[in-house]
Design an enzyme around this catalytic site. Structure first.
Site: not given
Length: 326
Positions: A61-63, A88-89, A91, A132
């Site tokens: 869980l780490a873009e 939104g994730f 960034y 979201h």
């Protein structure tokens, strides 16, 4: 060979990814829960079972880690297709996309041309919580070296994906969440786009051109049909915001003389501002009135109970068109 798809966006993307995995041994998928669960919206449902865990990979869980892995894979000749759960994730992944993926070709003097696709669910209208429901496509559209697409139909998603995996440069494909399961919408002109990166005319008209993209095209088309025959609106679906197909926009404007740009991302410093500036620079003589933009104010996306006060609706579009043609 690509075929036209009239089913929902999610089903079309799933079918296209399945076909690409079948055809391209070096192509693989990366993302949070995309294998075990099929992703948060189940767009990749069933692909891990069919192609295995090495080609449909559940990630941390780490873009930044997702894109970092993908950059290395792409430089090694693989073709990674990543999924970010919500726009939104994205960034935390900006550094990897902007300072690494976008610059690799130049950094290596053209000796490396890595193909890398990042799929991003985007937009509001489904009662999402904070981070979201954003529409941050303009953030990446202004970065040299990154192409940005936003299909509004399954057919377009299919064509864009097939092109993106061959481009040899990073592509961010924004997928409107509220179109994932919508199988029908207002009637459209059936003519296809003239090239993989071209805009397409979704509705022919003579009185005013509306340029738009993403989920809000459904509201634009509804407004256009409700205004007809009193006002004949032409609708241009951009499909890509980087590169922008200004030629199609200018050809439409030469027929109608009026231009309205509608998008879901905030109005200030957005895609609409770039289109308006380009029109004034390239063909101000075709205008019979000022270019206008219709988009949300520059503010944080509100909680779900208030999102309809933020999003642009059919009536607002109709009102704007009537002001411009009255």
């Amino acid at each position: 060979m690509s075929t036209a798809r009239s089913d929902g966006l999610a089903a079309s993307i799933n079918a296209t990814l399945s076909d690409l995995l079948e055809q391209e041994p070096g192509l693989l998928l990366l993302g949070e829960d995309i294998g075990r669960l099929g992703g948060v919206f189940r767009v990749t449902r069933g692909l891990q079972e069919r192609f295995g865990k090495e080609r449909v990979r559940d990630t941390l869980l780490a873009e930044s880690s997702i894109i970092g892995q993908a950059v290395g894979m792409a430089m090694s000749g693989l073709v990674p297709v990543c999924e970010i759960q919500f726009d939104g994730f994205s960034y935390p992944a900006v550094n990897q996309l902007v300072t690494q993926a976008a610059r690799i070709g130049v950094r290596w003097n053209g000796q490396v041309s890595p193909s890398l696709v990042v799929r991003v669910p985007t937009g509001g209208g489904f009662r999402g919580v904070e981070h979201h429901s954003e529409s941050n496509e303009a953030l990446f559209a202004r970065v040299p070296g990154i192409s940005v697409a936003c299909p509004s139909t399954g057919e377009d998603a299919d064509q864009i994906l097939r092109y993106a995996v061959t481009l040899g440069a990073p592509v961010v494909m924004y997928e409107p969440i509220r179109l994932y399961w919508r199988k029908a919408g207002p009637p459209r002109d059936p003519a296809p786009a003239t090239s993989p990166t071209a805009a397409r005319i979704a509705r022919r008209g003579t009185d005013l051109t509306v340029v738009t993209y993403g989920a809000i095209i459904h509201e634009v088309l509804r407004a256009a049909h409700e205004l007809s025959p009193d006002v004949d609106v032409e609708v241009v679906d951009l499909r890509w915001v980087a590169p922008l197909d200004m030629d199609t926009i200018l050809r439409s404007l030469s027929r109608t003389g009026r231009l309205l740009i509608v998008h879901e991302g905030s109005r200030d410093l957005g895609v609409g501002a770039e289109i308006a500036a380009s029109v004034v620079e390239r063909d101000v003589g075709s205008l019979r009135g000022p270019v206008r933009r219709l988009a949300p104010d520059r503010r944080v996306y509100p909680p779900a109970d208030f999102e309809q006060q933020y999003l642009i609706g059919v009536q607002e579009i109709k009102n704007e068109v009537l002001v411009m043609t009255g």
